[in-house]
Design a protein around this motif. Structure first.
Motif, short mmCIF file in Angstrom:
data_model
loop_
_atom_site.label_atom_id
_atom_site.label_comp_id
_atom_site.label_asym_id
_atom_site.label_seq_id
_atom_site.Cartn_x
_atom_site.Cartn_y
_atom_site.Cartn_z
N GLY A 50 7.86 2.86 -6.34
CA GLY A 50 7.09 1.83 -5.72
C GLY A 50 5.86 2.45 -4.68
O GLY A 50 5.04 1.64 -4.41
N CYS A 51 5.81 3.70 -4.50
CA CYS A 51 5.04 4.43 -3.79
C CYS A 51 4.00 5.14 -4.60
O CYS A 51 4.58 5.78 -5.37
N GLN A 116 -4.09 -2.16 -0.55
CA GLN A 116 -3.04 -3.12 -1.22
C GLN A 116 -1.99 -1.97 -1.90
O GLN A 116 -0.73 -2.33 -1.65
N SER A 117 -2.40 -0.82 -2.34
CA SER A 117 -1.33 0.17 -2.71
C SER A 117 -0.66 0.78 -1.67
O SER A 117 0.52 0.75 -1.69
N SER A 119 0.01 -0.71 1.17
CA SER A 119 0.74 -2.02 1.84
C SER A 119 1.91 -2.10 0.84
O SER A 119 2.89 -2.42 1.45
N ASN A 120 1.76 -2.27 -0.56
CA ASN A 120 2.93 -2.05 -1.44
C ASN A 120 3.82 -0.89 -1.23
O ASN A 120 4.81 -1.19 -1.35
N ASN A 123 5.68 -1.62 1.91
CA ASN A 123 6.67 -2.55 1.60
C ASN A 123 7.94 -2.05 0.57
O ASN A 123 9.09 -2.42 1.07
#
Length: 134
Positions: A50-51, A116-117, A119-120, A123
């Motif tokens: 997810g990174c 956004q990327s 932050s994602n 997270n």
């Protein structure tokens, strides 16, 4: 909830930075201070999915408190991950569930710099910590 000592240090340091340039430099310095993970730890099982950048995460439980180590191939991400570690290391599994990532980075003055990327990705790192602690 009281902050870990490293988190207090991070807040003090970043809140004294007058400009984004200073905060960006600090971010790189925090990333550079992150202890390197051994190649043994840089395996797919420890990779955070997810990174966009590669991030590896390992966690150990000591007396009911979690200690995480992480690394990334991207310098900026290493800095962000170092600040996340400052916020979460030493927390219990219950406290880990209560960490508010967006709030933490906005307290540091870095909130609007998180794309956004990124932050994602962060997270995803926090989510992985929570899974390990579960």
């Amino acid at each position: 909830m009281t902050l870990p000592a490293d988190a207090v240090t991070a807040l003090d340091t970043f809140q004294q930075a007058a400009s984004w340039e200073q905060r960006a430099r600090l971010l790189m310095q925090w990333g550079d201070r992150l202890p390197a993970l051994s190649d043994v730890d840089k395996v797919d099982a420890n990779r955070v999915h997810g990174c966009e950048s590669q991030v590896w995460l390992v966690g150990t439980l000591q007396d009911g408190h979690w200690q995480f180590s992480a690394s990334s191939d991207a310098r900026l991400i290493r800095g962000l991950v170092a600040l996340l570690l400052a916020r979460v290391n030493g927390l219990s599994a219950v406290e880990l569930q209560q960490v508010d990532l967006a709030d933490w980075f906005s307290q540091l003055g870095l909130g609007r710099q998180l794309s956004q990327s990124r932050s994602n990705g962060l997270n995803a790192v926090l989510q992985r910590m929570r899974e390990l602690a579960h």
